[in-house]
Motif scaffolding. Sequence first.
Motif, PDB file in Angstrom:
ATOM      1  N   ASP A   1       1.005  -1.229   0.033  1.00  0.00           N
ATOM      2  CA  ASP A   1      -0.065  -0.064   0.101  1.00  0.00           C
ATOM      3  C   ASP A   1       0.870   1.227   0.006  1.00  0.00           C
ATOM      4  O   ASP A   1       0.958   1.964   0.867  1.00  0.00           O
ATOM      5  CB  ASP A   1      -0.955  -0.255   1.149  1.00  0.00           C
ATOM      6  CG  ASP A   1      -2.035   1.018   1.373  1.00  0.00           C
ATOM      7  OD1 ASP A   1      -1.892   2.141   0.396  1.00  0.00           O
ATOM      8  OD2 ASP A   1      -2.846   0.934   1.948  1.00  0.00           O
ATOM      9  N   LEU A   2       1.613   1.551  -1.138  1.00  0.00           N
ATOM     10  CA  LEU A   2       2.296   2.756  -1.183  1.00  0.00           C
ATOM     11  C   LEU A   2       1.615   3.930  -1.065  1.00  0.00           C
ATOM     12  O   LEU A   2       2.241   4.792  -0.425  1.00  0.00           O
ATOM     13  CB  LEU A   2       3.030   2.644  -2.669  1.00  0.00           C
ATOM     14  CG  LEU A   2       3.668   1.424  -3.121  1.00  0.00           C
ATOM     15  CD1 LEU A   2       4.502   1.560  -4.516  1.00  0.00           C
ATOM     16  CD2 LEU A   2       4.897   1.174  -2.321  1.00  0.00           C
ATOM     17  N   GLU A   3       0.457   4.279  -1.373  1.00  0.00           N
ATOM     18  CA  GLU A   3      -0.133   5.387  -1.106  1.00  0.00           C
ATOM     19  C   GLU A   3      -0.558   5.437   0.396  1.00  0.00           C
ATOM     20  O   GLU A   3      -0.158   6.832   0.948  1.00  0.00           O
ATOM     21  CB  GLU A   3      -1.560   5.267  -1.690  1.00  0.00           C
ATOM     22  CG  GLU A   3      -1.622   5.418  -3.482  1.00  0.00           C
ATOM     23  CD  GLU A   3      -1.159   4.017  -4.016  1.00  0.00           C
ATOM     24  OE1 GLU A   3      -1.156   3.093  -3.149  1.00  0.00           O
ATOM     25  OE2 GLU A   3      -0.726   4.145  -5.107  1.00  0.00           O
ATOM     26  N   SER A   4      -0.846   4.681   1.172  1.00  0.00           N
ATOM     27  CA  SER A   4      -0.919   4.820   2.715  1.00  0.00           C
ATOM     28  C   SER A   4       0.280   4.967   3.412  1.00  0.00           C
ATOM     29  O   SER A   4       0.370   5.891   4.256  1.00  0.00           O
ATOM     30  CB  SER A   4      -1.650   3.705   3.215  1.00  0.00           C
ATOM     31  OG  SER A   4      -3.197   3.739   2.796  1.00  0.00           O
ATOM     32  N   THR A   5       1.561   4.259   2.777  1.00  0.00           N
ATOM     33  CA  THR A   5       2.746   4.487   3.233  1.00  0.00           C
ATOM     34  C   THR A   5       3.206   5.860   2.984  1.00  0.00           C
ATOM     35  O   THR A   5       3.696   6.472   4.108  1.00  0.00           O
ATOM     36  CB  THR A   5       3.733   3.429   2.761  1.00  0.00           C
ATOM     37  OG1 THR A   5       3.332   2.372   2.624  1.00  0.00           O
ATOM     38  CG2 THR A   5       4.993   3.552   3.328  1.00  0.00           C
ATOM     39  N   ALA A   6       2.945   6.516   1.951  1.00  0.00           N
ATOM     40  CA  ALA A   6       3.497   7.636   1.507  1.00  0.00           C
ATOM     41  C   ALA A   6       2.768   8.735   2.359  1.00  0.00           C
ATOM     42  O   ALA A   6       3.134   9.908   2.953  1.00  0.00           O
ATOM     43  CB  ALA A   6       3.310   8.054  -0.010  1.00  0.00           C
ATOM     44  N   ALA A   7       1.160   8.479   2.779  1.00  0.00           N
ATOM     45  CA  ALA A   7       0.351   9.501   3.438  1.00  0.00           C
ATOM     46  C   ALA A   7       0.932   9.660   5.011  1.00  0.00           C
ATOM     47  O   ALA A   7       0.727  10.580   5.639  1.00  0.00           O
ATOM     48  CB  ALA A   7      -0.960   8.886   3.535  1.00  0.00           C
ATOM     49  N   LEU A   8       1.804   8.536   5.386  1.00  0.00           N
ATOM     50  CA  LEU A   8       2.504   8.666   6.735  1.00  0.00           C
ATOM     51  C   LEU A   8       3.231   9.707   6.825  1.00  0.00           C
ATOM     52  O   LEU A   8       3.495  10.417   7.850  1.00  0.00           O
ATOM     53  CB  LEU A   8       2.915   7.291   7.173  1.00  0.00           C
ATOM     54  CG  LEU A   8       2.459   6.177   7.363  1.00  0.00           C
ATOM     55  CD1 LEU A   8       3.432   5.008   7.633  1.00  0.00           C
ATOM     56  CD2 LEU A   8       1.519   6.371   8.862  1.00  0.00           C
ATOM     57  N   PHE A   9       3.816  10.342   5.570  1.00  0.00           N
ATOM     58  CA  PHE A   9       4.688  11.429   5.515  1.00  0.00           C
ATOM     59  C   PHE A   9       4.043  12.902   4.824  1.00  0.00           C
ATOM     60  O   PHE A   9       5.086  13.549   4.465  1.00  0.00           O
ATOM     61  CB  PHE A   9       5.811  11.034   4.755  1.00  0.00           C
ATOM     62  CG  PHE A   9       6.601   9.787   5.202  1.00  0.00           C
ATOM     63  CD1 PHE A   9       7.453   9.951   6.376  1.00  0.00           C
ATOM     64  CD2 PHE A   9       6.546   8.515   4.942  1.00  0.00           C
ATOM     65  CE1 PHE A   9       7.993   8.709   6.893  1.00  0.00           C
ATOM     66  CE2 PHE A   9       6.925   7.258   5.373  1.00  0.00           C
ATOM     67  CZ  PHE A   9       7.980   7.514   6.389  1.00  0.00           C
ATOM     68  N   ARG A  10       2.936  12.561   4.957  1.00  0.00           N
ATOM     69  CA  ARG A  10       2.008  14.080   4.471  1.00  0.00           C
ATOM     70  C   ARG A  10       2.449  15.177   4.935  1.00  0.00           C
ATOM     71  O   ARG A  10       2.771  16.242   4.295  1.00  0.00           O
ATOM     72  CB  ARG A  10       0.565  13.783   4.950  1.00  0.00           C
ATOM     73  CG  ARG A  10      -0.244  14.965   4.273  1.00  0.00           C
ATOM     74  CD  ARG A  10      -1.861  14.691   4.151  1.00  0.00           C
ATOM     75  NE  ARG A  10      -2.014  13.582   3.211  1.00  0.00           N
ATOM     76  CZ  ARG A  10      -2.603  12.436   3.565  1.00  0.00           C
ATOM     77  NH1 ARG A  10      -3.166  12.121   4.550  1.00  0.00           N
ATOM     78  NH2 ARG A  10      -2.763  11.684   2.315  1.00  0.00           N
ATOM     79  N   HIS A  11       3.162  15.212   6.447  1.00  0.00           N
ATOM     80  CA  HIS A  11       3.587  16.665   7.082  1.00  0.00           C
ATOM     81  C   HIS A  11       5.066  16.588   7.215  1.00  0.00           C
ATOM     82  O   HIS A  11       5.374  17.417   7.903  1.00  0.00           O
ATOM     83  CB  HIS A  11       2.950  16.758   8.267  1.00  0.00           C
ATOM     84  CG  HIS A  11       1.283  16.770   8.135  1.00  0.00           C
ATOM     85  ND1 HIS A  11       0.771  17.666   7.673  1.00  0.00           N
ATOM     86  CD2 HIS A  11       0.324  15.765   8.417  1.00  0.00           C
ATOM     87  CE1 HIS A  11      -0.638  17.474   7.727  1.00  0.00           C
ATOM     88  NE2 HIS A  11      -0.855  16.442   8.121  1.00  0.00           N
TER      89      HIS A  11
END
Length: 148
Positions: free
Chosen positions: A23-33
């Motif tokens: 789940d690359l999208e959710s993984t990247a979302a961890l770094f949203r900020h």
Amino acid sequence: MRDSATEIANLLYRYAELIDGGDLESTAALFRHARLKVRGGGEPIDEAGILALWRANVRIYPCGTPRTKHLVTNPIIEVDEAAGTATARSYYTVYQAAEGFPLQLIASGRYHDRFELADGVWRFAFRDYSLLDLAGDLSAHLTMKVNV
């Protein structure tokens, strides 16, 4: 009572769970900020940058995963509750098995992270993603060549 160190450790482990699940999208979302320092230098990248990098370079198999297991260990977490900030240093070890690629250790390195407390929730603020110490056969995992 808040257990900030556990909440931060769970972020470290959630990253491993999501990336191994493909789940690359959710993984990247961890770094949203957050911003991430990647190998090769340059300016730190954001959520969109890391997602683009992963989409371009991480092999996803028909099962929907990269066929990896990221183990995050030895977290040293230091929390400044008053400031709402924290740091963590941890190790990672990546195993992989795929068709024609027997189970083996493919990479080991370190994460250096900073966190911030926002609206009562801990989140990533920065990750040094460049600290790959040992590389094995990454050919079944990445499309790019990695030098240590």
